[in-house]
Scaffold this active site. Structure first.
Site, PDB file in Angstrom:
ATOM      1  N   ASP A  20       0.864  -1.190   0.000  1.00  0.00           N
ATOM      2  CA  ASP A  20       0.000   0.000   0.000  1.00  0.00           C
ATOM      3  C   ASP A  20       0.893   1.229   0.000  1.00  0.00           C
ATOM      4  O   ASP A  20       1.423   1.627   1.040  1.00  0.00           O
ATOM      5  CB  ASP A  20      -0.907  -0.005   1.233  1.00  0.00           C
ATOM      6  CG  ASP A  20      -1.864   1.191   1.255  1.00  0.00           C
ATOM      7  OD1 ASP A  20      -1.615   2.171   0.510  1.00  0.00           O
ATOM      8  OD2 ASP A  20      -2.849   1.157   2.019  1.00  0.00           O
ATOM      9  N   HIS A 135      -5.843  12.118  13.596  1.00  0.00           N
ATOM     10  CA  HIS A 135      -6.912  11.940  12.608  1.00  0.00           C
ATOM     11  C   HIS A 135      -8.028  11.029  13.106  1.00  0.00           C
ATOM     12  O   HIS A 135      -9.094  10.971  12.506  1.00  0.00           O
ATOM     13  CB  HIS A 135      -6.352  11.338  11.313  1.00  0.00           C
ATOM     14  CG  HIS A 135      -5.351  12.211  10.621  1.00  0.00           C
ATOM     15  ND1 HIS A 135      -5.638  13.497  10.232  1.00  0.00           N
ATOM     16  CD2 HIS A 135      -4.050  11.993  10.250  1.00  0.00           C
ATOM     17  CE1 HIS A 135      -4.562  14.034   9.649  1.00  0.00           C
ATOM     18  NE2 HIS A 135      -3.580  13.144   9.658  1.00  0.00           N
ATOM     19  N   ASP A 172       1.700  19.263  13.041  1.00  0.00           N
ATOM     20  CA  ASP A 172       1.753  18.268  11.968  1.00  0.00           C
ATOM     21  C   ASP A 172       1.261  18.943  10.678  1.00  0.00           C
ATOM     22  O   ASP A 172       0.484  19.882  10.725  1.00  0.00           O
ATOM     23  CB  ASP A 172       0.833  17.091  12.349  1.00  0.00           C
ATOM     24  CG  ASP A 172       0.916  15.921  11.380  1.00  0.00           C
ATOM     25  OD1 ASP A 172       1.575  14.929  11.732  1.00  0.00           O
ATOM     26  OD2 ASP A 172       0.313  15.995  10.278  1.00  0.00           O
ATOM     27  N   HIS A 174      -0.680  17.766   8.439  1.00  0.00           N
ATOM     28  CA  HIS A 174      -2.062  17.411   8.101  1.00  0.00           C
ATOM     29  C   HIS A 174      -3.023  18.004   9.126  1.00  0.00           C
ATOM     30  O   HIS A 174      -2.645  18.209  10.287  1.00  0.00           O
ATOM     31  CB  HIS A 174      -2.237  15.885   8.080  1.00  0.00           C
ATOM     32  CG  HIS A 174      -1.346  15.184   7.105  1.00  0.00           C
ATOM     33  ND1 HIS A 174      -0.136  14.631   7.475  1.00  0.00           N
ATOM     34  CD2 HIS A 174      -1.481  14.960   5.774  1.00  0.00           C
ATOM     35  CE1 HIS A 174       0.437  14.080   6.408  1.00  0.00           C
ATOM     36  NE2 HIS A 174      -0.350  14.267   5.366  1.00  0.00           N
ATOM     37  N   ASP A 265       6.036  15.937   9.782  1.00  0.00           N
ATOM     38  CA  ASP A 265       5.907  15.951   8.324  1.00  0.00           C
ATOM     39  C   ASP A 265       5.817  17.390   7.826  1.00  0.00           C
ATOM     40  O   ASP A 265       5.757  17.640   6.623  1.00  0.00           O
ATOM     41  CB  ASP A 265       4.697  15.110   7.874  1.00  0.00           C
ATOM     42  CG  ASP A 265       3.498  15.275   8.787  1.00  0.00           C
ATOM     43  OD1 ASP A 265       3.456  16.256   9.547  1.00  0.00           O
ATOM     44  OD2 ASP A 265       2.600  14.408   8.737  1.00  0.00           O
ATOM     45  N   TYR A 305       7.824  11.584   8.235  1.00  0.00           N
ATOM     46  CA  TYR A 305       8.116  10.382   7.452  1.00  0.00           C
ATOM     47  C   TYR A 305       9.477  10.388   6.777  1.00  0.00           C
ATOM     48  O   TYR A 305       9.861   9.409   6.152  1.00  0.00           O
ATOM     49  CB  TYR A 305       6.980  10.156   6.439  1.00  0.00           C
ATOM     50  CG  TYR A 305       5.653  10.160   7.161  1.00  0.00           C
ATOM     51  CD1 TYR A 305       5.294   9.086   7.976  1.00  0.00           C
ATOM     52  CD2 TYR A 305       4.815  11.274   7.140  1.00  0.00           C
ATOM     53  CE1 TYR A 305       4.117   9.100   8.711  1.00  0.00           C
ATOM     54  CE2 TYR A 305       3.634  11.302   7.870  1.00  0.00           C
ATOM     55  CZ  TYR A 305       3.292  10.217   8.662  1.00  0.00           C
ATOM     56  OH  TYR A 305       2.144  10.237   9.399  1.00  0.00           O
TER      57      TYR A 305
HETATM   58  C1  X5A Z   1      -0.466  11.290  11.228  1.00  0.00           C
HETATM   59  C2  X5A Z   1      -0.265  11.563   9.784  1.00  0.00           C
HETATM   60  C3  X5A Z   1      -1.010  11.213   7.507  1.00  0.00           C
HETATM   61  C4  X5A Z   1      -1.936  10.406   6.662  1.00  0.00           C
HETATM   62  C5  X5A Z   1      -1.685  10.686   5.187  1.00  0.00           C
HETATM   63  C6  X5A Z   1      -2.587   9.914   4.273  1.00  0.00           C
HETATM   64  N1  X5A Z   1      -1.140  10.983   8.921  1.00  0.00           N
HETATM   65  N2  X5A Z   1      -2.347  10.240   2.916  1.00  0.00           N
HETATM   66  O1  X5A Z   1       0.646  12.261   9.407  1.00  0.00           O
HETATM   67 ZN    ZN Z   2       0.761  14.308   9.314  1.00  0.00          ZN
END
Ligand code: X5A
Ligand code: ZN
Length: 675
Positions: A20, A135, A172, A174, A265, A305
């Site tokens: 994935d 999330h 973060d 996101h 990230d 990441y």
């Molecule tokens: C915790 C976090 C990111 C999810 C990305 C999905 N989640 N494309 O950084």
């Molecule tokens: Zn994130």
């Protein structure tokens, strides 16, 4: 009062069992690489190590439905095919037989960290966890997240530990929509998130990630979204977001606890974020947050990441929690146009809910256009002879301060804070890393520097000056990180004058002086582009040049905070000094908490190299608290928030209008594009 580091090896157990491409970046090495880096830098060893425990199902129920928790419990015995099928029910989630155990440890780690801080075992701390949490929602896993670690910890702090107001800072890249949904109608949690948005083109593509989502019902104004609509943003953009959005709101909110949804990230190199903030930036963000809630700051890992950027950024965050001054930031300190548009839109969306977001005129009398500014901007905008030497200039690059380069590599100075106080005035409860300044410049040298000033001929003033000169050398040579000196009242102005000249002669390339009380600035220094003087306590706001700025001392906490966040810090971050002098002269009338906050915040833009000169009479009241903030302790609270007066708001707007063409970190809105 130490720093906790909460982790558990078992959290490396969960991993992706099928192909994935979206999920493969969330892997066990994120934790192992980070811990290795913390060890190599000797940071783990400086912390109180705490092993994570599993959160109980009752604790998970603070945020999640019992049915969802039961469903996740059941995943422990599923085979790979079943795990993959269930994962497919959610957006960007993978499950592993160890996921339930890891996710309970992750939530438990956040709970233990909050308990360690709230019981007073430590001042602050960091939890290294996976899976991440921000999330995940009441009954749904999402975006690699299973249980909402930070939301659970916030509810626990309020329901079981009596905390009344929690600030959650989600840096973060996101949007932590799970946290937003959990608290959107709750005014006891202020949730701030910045996130890559690109007008909705970036995951999770939610309308409610935009700046106009501000919470609902009693929670109106307690959700703060700062959507970034462009990638490639840098340190200046993140710092500007803190100075002009998050920190004013946070101080007005006055949290009792700060939780950081610490995803990295948002750092340079990350494949998800595509941003360009360097690891040092997170030391700055962390240091700035420590001025809140008596320093009770808990950081909990979310995303991140790029293994190296992640590890280095975590190191920077932990170093700041430990009290070390943040290393200087690289890059031009000029926010991007797109970032300023985002900042402007969130300020506009929040203005109805927070006095610190209101422009002069809003709710007051005058309109922005009617601002009566004492000085036309024109004289401040002259051609090149008027512009300062800044780190970005090609002229400067060649001669970039070897001092700064050395300081980044060197270990922190052996002595943290050197103090110069009359023996009788030394507070007895000073911590061990605060030591008396022993050395002094030679008598001959001291007399030579003192010669232009009659007041310095007096014996006490002269011997203090000798020590101050030696202290400045120590700070510039990185032998001590900062210092504090009590100066006979009549000699403060002259000592300041000598200190500036001596600092510039002995290696400081840019020197920022922030002063209060009755002081003067020599005219020849006012023309020296290497020294910037900001005086707080004038009759009215004025900028005689880009390097000679005065403003009244605001009478309200709100006015004082705006002065710090909207003027002092933006100037400091724009100018990028290698030495800061904070000088509290006769009749400065700053209260101890104000002087402490000013000093604490100024450590960030200057790598901790702050020397404070205080007129003798106020040292009994100020010496102890200032010595402590110089070594990294958090400043005391300013007391209840009171809105800035219209006059103070207007003075600030005036100065901003005159100065922002040069000092770009003052901007709170995007300038019109010149075609
Ligand atoms: C915790 C976090 C990111 C999810 C990305 C999905 N989640 N494309 O950084
Ligand atoms: Zn994130």
């Amino acid at each position: 009062m130490g720093t906790a580091l909460v982790c558990h090896e078992d959290m490396t157990a969960a991993r992706l069992l099928w192909d994935d491409p979206e999920c493969e970046i969330e892997r066990p090495e994120r934790l192992t690489a980070t811990l290795k880096c913390l060890r190599e830098r000797g940071l783990e060893q400086r912390c109180l190590r705490v092993a994570a425990r599993e959160a109980s199902e009752a604790e998970l129920a603070l945020v999640h439905s019992p049915e969802y928790v039961a469903l996740m419990r059941g995943t422990q015995t599923l085979d790979t095919r079943e795990l993959q099928a269930l994962s497919g029910q959610y957006d960007a989630v993978y499950l592993h037989p160890a996921t339930f155990h890891c996710a309970r440890l992750a939530a438990g780690a956040a709970l233990q960290l909050v308990d360690a801080v709230l019981t007073g075992a430590v001042r602050n701390g960091l939890a290294l966890v996976r899976p991440p949490g921000h999330h995940s929602q009441q009954a749904a896993a999402n975006g690699f997240c299973v249980f909402n670690n930070v939301a659970i910890a916030a509810r626990h702090a309020m329901q079981n530990r009596g905390v009344r107001r929690v600030l959650i800072v989600d840096w973060d890249i996101h949007h932590g929509q799970g946290i937003q949904y959990t608290f959107e109608d709750d005014p006891s949690v202020l949730y701030f998130s910045w996130h890559r948005y690109e007008h909705g083109r970036f995951w999770p593509h939610l309308r409610e990630s935009d700046a106009d989502a501000v919470g609902r019902g009693p929670g109106l104004g307690f959700t703060v979204n700062l959507p970034w609509n462009q990638v490639g943003l840098e340190n200046a953009d993140y710092v500007a977001a803190f100075l002009h959005v998050l920190l004013p709101l946070a101080f007005e909110f006055d949290p009792e606890l700060v939780l950081i949804s610490a995803g990295f990230d948002s750092a340079i190199g990350d494949p998800e974020g595509q941003m360009c903030a360097t690891p040092e930036c997170f030391a700055h963000l962390t240091q700035l947050l420590q001025a809140l809630a008596g320093g009770r700051v808990c950081a909990v890992l979310e995303g991140g990441y790029h293994l190296e950027a992640l590890a280095q950024s975590v190191c920077m965050t932990l170093q700041a929690l430990l009290g070390d001054p943040a290393p200087p930031l690289s890059g031009a300190m000029e926010p991007h146009h797109s970032a300023l548009q985002s900042i402007q839109s969130v300020r506009a969306a929040q203005a109805p809910h927070w006095t610190s977001m209101q422009a002069p005129g809003q709710g007051g009398s005058a309109r922005v256009e009617d601002l009566d500014c004492p000085l036309d901007p024109a004289p401040l905008l002259g051609p090149s002879p008027c512009s300062p030497l800044l780190p970005g200039d090609p002229e400067v690059k060649a001669t970039q301060s070897p001092l700064l380069d050395q300081l980044c590599l060197r270990p922190p100075p052996p002595v943290c804070v050197a103090v110069i106080l009359a023996t009788s005035a030394v507070p007895l409860d000073l911590p061990p890393d605060v030591l008396p300044q022993e050395g002094s410049a030679t008598q001959k040298e001291t007399q030579a520097w003192a010669r232009p000033h009659a007041v310095l001929a007096q014996e006490e003033a002269l011997s203090t000056l000798g020590k101050v000169l030696s202290l400045l050398d120590g700070v510039l040579a990185a032998q001590v990180s900062s210092g504090l000196a009590a100066i006979p009242s009549s000699a403060v102005a002259a000592t300041l004058d000598v200190a500036v000249r001596r600092g510039l002669a002995h290696g400081a390339q840019r020197l920022l002086c922030v002063t209060g009380g009755q002081l003067d600035w020599s005219l020849d220094l006012a023309d020296d582009r290497r020294a910037l003087w900001l005086h707080i306590g004038a009759e009215e706001a004025s900028a005689l040049s880009l390097f000679h700025i005065s403003t009244p001392l605001p009478g309200t906490t709100g006015g004082f905070l705006s002065c710090l966040l909207a003027l002092v810090l933006p100037l400091a971050y724009s100018f990028q000094p290698d030495l800061v002098l904070v000088v509290l002269g006769p009749a400065h009338s700053l209260k101890a908490p104000q002087a402490a906050l000013l000093t604490a915040l100024l450590r960030a833009p200057v790598g901790g190299r702050v020397v404070v000169l205080v007129e003798e009479e106020s040292t009994a009241q100020l010496a102890g608290v200032l010595a402590r903030v110089l070594r990294g302790d958090s400043p005391p609270s300013l007391g209840p928030f009171s809105a800035a007066s219209p006059e103070d708001t207007q003075a600030l707007a005036c100065l901003r209008r005159q100065l922002e063409p040069q000092w770009k970190m003052l901007q709170v809105a995007a300038p019109p594009r010149v075609p």
